[in-house]
Design an enzyme around this catalytic site. Structure first.
Site, short mmCIF file in Angstrom:
data_model
loop_
_atom_site.label_atom_id
_atom_site.label_comp_id
_atom_site.label_asym_id
_atom_site.label_seq_id
_atom_site.Cartn_x
_atom_site.Cartn_y
_atom_site.Cartn_z
CG HIS A 17 -31.67 28.13 -53.65
ND1 HIS A 17 -31.89 29.40 -53.14
CD2 HIS A 17 -31.13 28.32 -54.87
CE1 HIS A 17 -31.46 30.31 -54.00
NE2 HIS A 17 -31.01 29.68 -55.07
CE LYS A 41 -26.06 38.07 -58.37
NZ LYS A 41 -26.51 36.69 -58.27
NE ARG A 90 -34.45 29.97 -61.91
CZ ARG A 90 -33.92 31.06 -61.42
NH1 ARG A 90 -34.31 31.51 -60.26
NH2 ARG A 90 -33.02 31.74 -62.09
CB SER A 128 -32.27 34.81 -54.65
OG SER A 128 -31.99 33.52 -54.22
O1 PNS Z 1 -26.51 32.12 -57.64
P1 PNS Z 1 -25.66 32.72 -58.72
O2 PNS Z 1 -25.34 34.15 -58.38
O3 PNS Z 1 -26.24 32.54 -60.09
O4 PNS Z 1 -24.27 31.90 -58.70
C1 PNS Z 1 -23.24 32.19 -59.61
C2 PNS Z 1 -21.93 31.50 -59.17
C3 PNS Z 1 -21.56 31.93 -57.78
C4 PNS Z 1 -22.10 30.00 -59.22
C5 PNS Z 1 -20.81 31.93 -60.17
O5 PNS Z 1 -20.75 33.32 -60.24
C6 PNS Z 1 -19.44 31.39 -59.77
O6 PNS Z 1 -19.16 30.22 -59.95
N1 PNS Z 1 -18.57 32.24 -59.21
C7 PNS Z 1 -17.24 31.87 -58.81
C8 PNS Z 1 -16.20 32.50 -59.72
C9 PNS Z 1 -15.89 31.62 -60.92
O7 PNS Z 1 -15.44 30.52 -60.81
N2 PNS Z 1 -16.12 32.16 -62.14
C10 PNS Z 1 -15.85 31.44 -63.37
C11 PNS Z 1 -17.02 30.58 -63.82
S1 PNS Z 1 -18.21 31.56 -64.64
#
Ligand code: PNS
Length: 166
Positions: A17, A41, A90, A128
């Site tokens: 990150h 989670k 990645r 993570s």
């Molecule tokens: O680090 P992560 O858990 O891969 O992040 C995922 C994240 C938080 C970026 C994604 O779940 C997100 O954007 N959540 C917000 C809800 C949303 O907008 N969902 C629609 C797009 S998939």
């Protein structure tokens, strides 16, 4: 001022990150690290803890701001007037999920662009989830996280272990 929003769970914030935040600072004036609530989670750290930890890890980077958001990413993008979403890629295995997410966000709002950046090779396997797993199982995780994250992770693992033995 060009701003990019870097959303994620950041539980915990890793060298991967940090790598991305530094790289994005070469392209954008401001990088907003946006910590999302992800109900699927069970987090190691609360959102407030994560915000403080990321601020601490990025205190030498004046282009970084850390926020928390609930709800849709596209709404956070608008709220913070960001020009694009930043995500790390990645391995090839990340691609399918990231593509779906980028296309869903663009379908919800057609101005929503997602930019992908690759971390250095040495951070390309760091996630993570794996940091949490190896740390919980007693391996030396210090090479995978910024130095500021070591003590909080160790403390949380100690607390988990003590709670288990109660
Ligand atoms: O680090 P992560 O858990 O891969 O992040 C995922 C994240 C938080 C970026 C994604 O779940 C997100 O954007 N959540 C917000 C809800 C949303 O907008 N969902 C629609 C797009 S998939």
């Amino acid at each position: 001022m060009k701003t990019v929003l870097y959303p994620g769970s950041f539980d915990p914030f890793t060298n991967g990150h940090l790598d991305l935040v530094v790289r994005a600072g070469l392209l954008f004036d401001q990088v907003i690290v946006a910590i999302a609530v992800n109900s699927e989670k069970s987090p190691m750290f609360t959102m407030e803890e994560r915000r403080e930890q990321i601020e601490c890890c990025c205190r030498h980077l004046p282009h970084v701001r850390v926020v928390m958001f609930h709800g849709l990413l596209i709404d956070a993008l608008e709220r913070y007037q960001a020009h694009a979403v930043l995500r790390g890629l990645r391995a090839f295995s990340d691609f399918e999920y990231e593509l779906q997410m980028a296309l869903m966000n663009r379908s919800l709002r057609n101005t929503c662009e997602t930019i992908f950046m690759m971390p250095t090779q040495e951070n390309s396997f760091v996630s993570s989830r794996m940091v949490k797993e190896v740390a919980m199982l007693g391996a030396d995780f210090r090479a995978y996280v910024p130095p500021e994250m070591v003590a909080p992770i160790e403390a949380r693992i100690r607390a988990f272990r003590e709670a288990k033995h109660d």
